[in-house]
Write a protein that holds these residues in place. Structure first.
Motif, mmCIF file in Angstrom:
data_model
loop_
_atom_site.group_PDB
_atom_site.id
_atom_site.type_symbol
_atom_site.label_atom_id
_atom_site.label_comp_id
_atom_site.label_asym_id
_atom_site.label_seq_id
_atom_site.Cartn_x
_atom_site.Cartn_y
_atom_site.Cartn_z
ATOM 1 N N GLY A 117 0.724 -1.249 -0.072
ATOM 2 C CA GLY A 117 -0.037 0.075 -0.013
ATOM 3 C C GLY A 117 0.942 1.143 0.110
ATOM 4 O O GLY A 117 0.515 2.223 0.391
ATOM 5 N N VAL A 118 2.064 1.097 -0.548
ATOM 6 C CA VAL A 118 2.930 2.200 -0.734
ATOM 7 C C VAL A 118 3.157 2.707 -1.981
ATOM 8 O O VAL A 118 3.402 1.916 -2.804
ATOM 9 N N ASP A 119 2.892 4.190 -2.430
ATOM 10 C CA ASP A 119 3.524 4.555 -3.520
ATOM 11 C C ASP A 119 4.892 4.670 -3.435
ATOM 12 O O ASP A 119 5.453 5.603 -2.875
ATOM 13 N N LEU A 120 5.761 4.213 -4.514
ATOM 14 C CA LEU A 120 6.923 4.263 -4.674
ATOM 15 C C LEU A 120 7.339 5.373 -5.550
ATOM 16 O O LEU A 120 6.905 5.451 -6.870
ATOM 17 N N LEU A 121 8.142 6.377 -5.234
ATOM 18 C CA LEU A 121 8.697 7.628 -6.049
ATOM 19 C C LEU A 121 10.268 7.187 -6.074
ATOM 20 O O LEU A 121 10.844 7.135 -5.327
ATOM 21 N N VAL A 122 10.382 7.573 -7.404
ATOM 22 C CA VAL A 122 11.702 7.283 -7.998
ATOM 23 C C VAL A 122 12.088 8.586 -8.436
ATOM 24 O O VAL A 122 11.777 9.136 -9.364
ATOM 25 N N ALA A 123 13.307 9.492 -7.699
ATOM 26 C CA ALA A 123 13.751 10.469 -8.249
ATOM 27 C C ALA A 123 15.090 10.529 -8.681
ATOM 28 O O ALA A 123 15.907 9.763 -8.161
ATOM 29 N N GLN A 124 15.551 11.385 -9.476
ATOM 30 C CA GLN A 124 16.799 11.440 -10.073
ATOM 31 C C GLN A 124 17.358 12.692 -9.589
ATOM 32 O O GLN A 124 16.866 14.026 -9.807
#
Length: 126
Positions: A117-124
């Motif tokens: 139930g986690v929104d995973l955010l990938v940032a550069q």
């Protein structure tokens, strides 16, 4: 959190201690600036120099926290992600290392979303 139970954190801006309320115990408060500095330091680590390596590590880390049934479904999820990417790209080819990195990121994101139930955010980083 490494489980699917509800948790609460209590804190007051400006104080050095916050409270993890599932089982109340003091925990160190981190400001936005503290977290930003920590992330800058981590992004400078060699393991984040290559997106393929970072994506692989992220997938492994998410899998460690996933339920046994979701770990068993990992390959099926990867196949579906791969098929969807081909659809979106209209059959255009990508280099194999780029394809692996994209698949690792999307599989990790899907497992985190569905299983935890986690929104995973990938940032550069810049």
């Amino acid at each position: 959190m490494p489980d699917d139970k509800a948790h609460s954190l209590a804190y007051k801006p400006g104080l050095a201690t916050g409270y993890f309320c599932s089982k109340p115990k003091p925990t160190k408060v981190q400001t936005f600036d503290d977290l930003a500095a920590l992330f800058r330091e981590q992004f400078a680590e060699k393991r984040f120099a290559e997106v393929g390596e970072a994506a692989r590590e992220m997938r492994e880390n998410v899998l460690e926290l996933a339920s046994p049934s979701m770990r068993q479904a990992e390959q099926l999820i990867a196949e579906r992600v791969g098929a969807r990417c081909i659809q979106i790209l209209d059959g255009a080819a990508r280099p194999p290392e780029e394809e692996r990195a994209v698949t690792d990121i999307l599989v990790a994101r899907e497992i985190a979303r569905v299983d935890r139930g986690v929104d995973l955010l990938v940032a550069q980083p810049r």
